[in-house]
Enzyme design. Sequence first.
Site, PDB file in Angstrom:
ATOM      1  N   LYS A 277       0.850  -1.201   0.000  1.00  0.00           N
ATOM      2  CA  LYS A 277       0.000   0.000   0.000  1.00  0.00           C
ATOM      3  C   LYS A 277       0.878   1.241   0.000  1.00  0.00           C
ATOM      4  CE  LYS A 277      -3.908  -1.710   2.806  1.00  0.00           C
ATOM      5  NZ  LYS A 277      -4.960  -1.586   1.791  1.00  0.00           N
ATOM      6  N   ARG A 351     -10.143 -11.634   2.448  1.00  0.00           N
ATOM      7  CA  ARG A 351     -10.991 -12.711   1.914  1.00  0.00           C
ATOM      8  C   ARG A 351     -10.268 -14.060   1.969  1.00  0.00           C
ATOM      9  NH1 ARG A 351     -11.318  -9.166  -3.460  1.00  0.00           N
ATOM     10  NH2 ARG A 351     -11.264  -7.637  -1.785  1.00  0.00           N
TER      11      ARG A 351
HETATM   12  N1  BES Z   1      -7.976  -3.691   4.683  1.00  0.00           N
HETATM   13  C1  BES Z   1      -8.219  -3.303   3.355  1.00  0.00           C
HETATM   14  C2  BES Z   1      -9.554  -2.589   3.154  1.00  0.00           C
HETATM   15  C3  BES Z   1      -9.693  -1.248   3.822  1.00  0.00           C
HETATM   16  C4  BES Z   1      -9.458  -0.085   3.118  1.00  0.00           C
HETATM   17  C5  BES Z   1     -10.159  -1.165   5.121  1.00  0.00           C
HETATM   18  C6  BES Z   1      -9.629   1.145   3.738  1.00  0.00           C
HETATM   19  C7  BES Z   1     -10.330   0.064   5.723  1.00  0.00           C
HETATM   20  C8  BES Z   1     -10.076   1.214   5.029  1.00  0.00           C
HETATM   21  C9  BES Z   1      -8.228  -4.541   2.456  1.00  0.00           C
HETATM   22  O1  BES Z   1      -7.407  -5.577   2.856  1.00  0.00           O
HETATM   23  C10 BES Z   1      -7.740  -4.118   1.120  1.00  0.00           C
HETATM   24  O2  BES Z   1      -6.618  -3.711   1.029  1.00  0.00           O
HETATM   25  N2  BES Z   1      -8.582  -4.235   0.098  1.00  0.00           N
HETATM   26  C11 BES Z   1      -8.232  -3.872  -1.214  1.00  0.00           C
HETATM   27  C12 BES Z   1      -8.707  -4.950  -2.147  1.00  0.00           C
HETATM   28  C13 BES Z   1      -8.243  -4.798  -3.578  1.00  0.00           C
HETATM   29  C14 BES Z   1      -6.742  -4.995  -3.643  1.00  0.00           C
HETATM   30  C15 BES Z   1      -8.947  -5.803  -4.445  1.00  0.00           C
HETATM   31  C16 BES Z   1      -8.900  -2.542  -1.529  1.00  0.00           C
HETATM   32  O3  BES Z   1     -10.043  -2.351  -1.114  1.00  0.00           O
HETATM   33  O4  BES Z   1      -8.276  -1.703  -2.150  1.00  0.00           O
HETATM   34 MN    MN Z   2      -5.423  -5.396   2.185  1.00  0.00          MN
END
Ligand code: BES
Ligand code: MN
Length: 497
Positions: A277, A351
Site C-alpha cells: 500500500k 478474503r
Molecule cells: N484492509 C483493506 C480494506 C480497507 C481499506 C479497510 C480502507 C479500511 C479502510 C483490504 O485488505 C484491502 O486492502 N482491500 C483492497 C482490495 C483490492 C486490492 C482488491 C482494496 O479495497 O483496495
Molecule cells: Mn489489504
Amino acid sequence: MPRVDLTADPLARSDAAMLAVAAFAGDGDDAPPVPADGAGALGEALGIDLAAELQAVGFSGSPGEVVRIPTRGAVTASTVVVVGLGAADDATADHLRRAAAAVAGAAERVETLATDLPAALDTAEASDAAAAVVEGLLLGSYRFGTYRSEAPVHRLEAVTLHVGDADAAGDAVAAAQVTADATLFARDLVNTPPQDKRPPALAERVAESFADSDVQVRILDEQALADGGYGGILGVGRGSSEPPRLVELTYAPDGASRHVALVGKGITFDTGGISLKPSEAMETMKMDMAGAATVAAVVRAAADLRLPVKVTGLLALAENMPSGTATRVSDVLTMKGGKTVEVINTDAEGRLVLGDALVHASEQGPDAIVDIATLTGAAVVALGERIGVLMASDDALAGDLLAASRRTGEAFWQLPLATEQYGERLEGAIADLRNAGSRSAGTIFAGLFLHEFVGDGIPWAHLDIAGVAWTDEPYGYHAKGATGVPVRTLVRWLQAG
Ligand code: BES
Ligand code: MN
Ligand code: ZN
C-alpha cells in the site's frame, strides 16, 4: 467505566455535582426551545423560566447542542447542563444516545452526574430510552489513554438516572452496561498499536479476557493450521516474522435455541504485502482486525448476558507483511476444504483468511453465519464512514440484522450478492478462483468470493465495516479512532432470540 444507578426520585433532590436535562427545538425558526418535562420542573426549583433563559443565551435545542446554567445554590449541584434533542416529534433513541454523549463530554471534570434524560422521550419505551442514555454516556466518556505518559482523565465515576419506573428500566440498563462494556473492549483492541497485537499476542490477550467466563477458547497455531489445511490464513501470514492464529470461541449455554457462528477478519496490520500500500493508505491499517475484535466483544456480551443462543466465534488473525517469505502475486493457495485461489493482489488478503474461517465455521453446522470484516476500500467509497455494507444469501437473516441495526443507530445498507451479474469474474486463469477482479464493484466481488466458502444452505451474511469501524473525526458517541461498530447491532440481533 462509570457506575450507573437508577432512582425514581425527582432530579432537583439529587446530590450529584452536575445535573443534565433535555430541551427540544421550538416549532419554527425563531421559536424558543421547549424544555422537556423534568427540565421545566428543575427550572422552577432554580427559580427561573428555563425556556426564556435558554432563548436568551441563544440555545436552540438542536440535537447534541449543550449549554450550562449556573444553579447559584438553589440545588446541591453547581451546574445544570441542558442538552438539545431536536424537534420533539423526530427525536429517536439515537438522538438520546448522542445527547447523552454530549452530556458526558460536558461532565468530563465532575465525578457525579444525575440526569432525567430517559424521561424526555415519549416516543420510545422507557426501558429503551434508559438503555440508550446509558450507552450514550458510557460510549461518550471513552478515552484511550493506555499509551499516553499522562492519561487523559475522564473523572466521571457515577451516573444516576432519574426514571419514572426504576424497576422497569433495571434489566435494560444492566444489559446496556454489558453491551457498552463489550463495545469499549473492541475499541481498546482496535486502538492498540500493531506492535502489541501481533497474532500470537492478540490470541493470548483475547483468551485471557475469557479466563473467568463460560466461554471455551481454542487457539490453532501455525502447526494446527498446517495440519488442517488452512492455506489462506497461512498464505497471508507467511510474510510476517510472527505466525498467524485462528482463535475459536465457544459459548454453548444449556438449552440454546439456535447456533450462530461469527467470523471476524483479524489482520493485525495490513501493509498490503508484496502489493504494498502507499504510506497514507497504511496509516489506519492497525484497524484491519476490527472484525475479529467485534467477534470477541459480541461473544463476551452474549456470555455476560447469558443469552440462550450458542455462539461460535472465529478470529482469523494474521499480519500482512512484505518480505522474502511473503506470498507472491500469482501464487496459488489451497484453501481449507480444497478450493484453490490465484493471488492476483496480496492486498486482497482479508478474503483469504476469511475463506478458511468460513469453511471452519460451516463444518460446525450452525443455523447462520455472519462474518464481519474491514474488507474493501470500495465500501468506504460507496457508503462512507457512517454507513456499513451488508450482503446476504438469505433475506430473513438480512432483514433481522437490518432491524437490529436500526435500533442501535449503527447504520447498514444492503448491497446485492450479484452472482448472476458478476459471478463469472471470480474464475481464476489457472486456479478455481482469483482473489481480486476488475476495479468496479469491488465490495460485491469480495462478498461473492466469501460466499464460495460458505457451506451449502447455511444462511450467511457479510458485514463490510471498512468505513464504519474507524473515524478520523469524533461524532456522536464515537471518539476519534475505533468506533466499536457493529458490536451493539450483533448483540441486539442475538438478544432478539
Ligand atoms: N484492509 C483493506 C480494506 C480497507 C481499506 C479497510 C480502507 C479500511 C479502510 C483490504 O485488505 C484491502 O486492502 N482491500 C483492497 C482490495 C483490492 C486490492 C482488491 C482494496 O479495497 O483496495
Ligand atoms: Mn489489504
Ligand atoms: Zn485488509
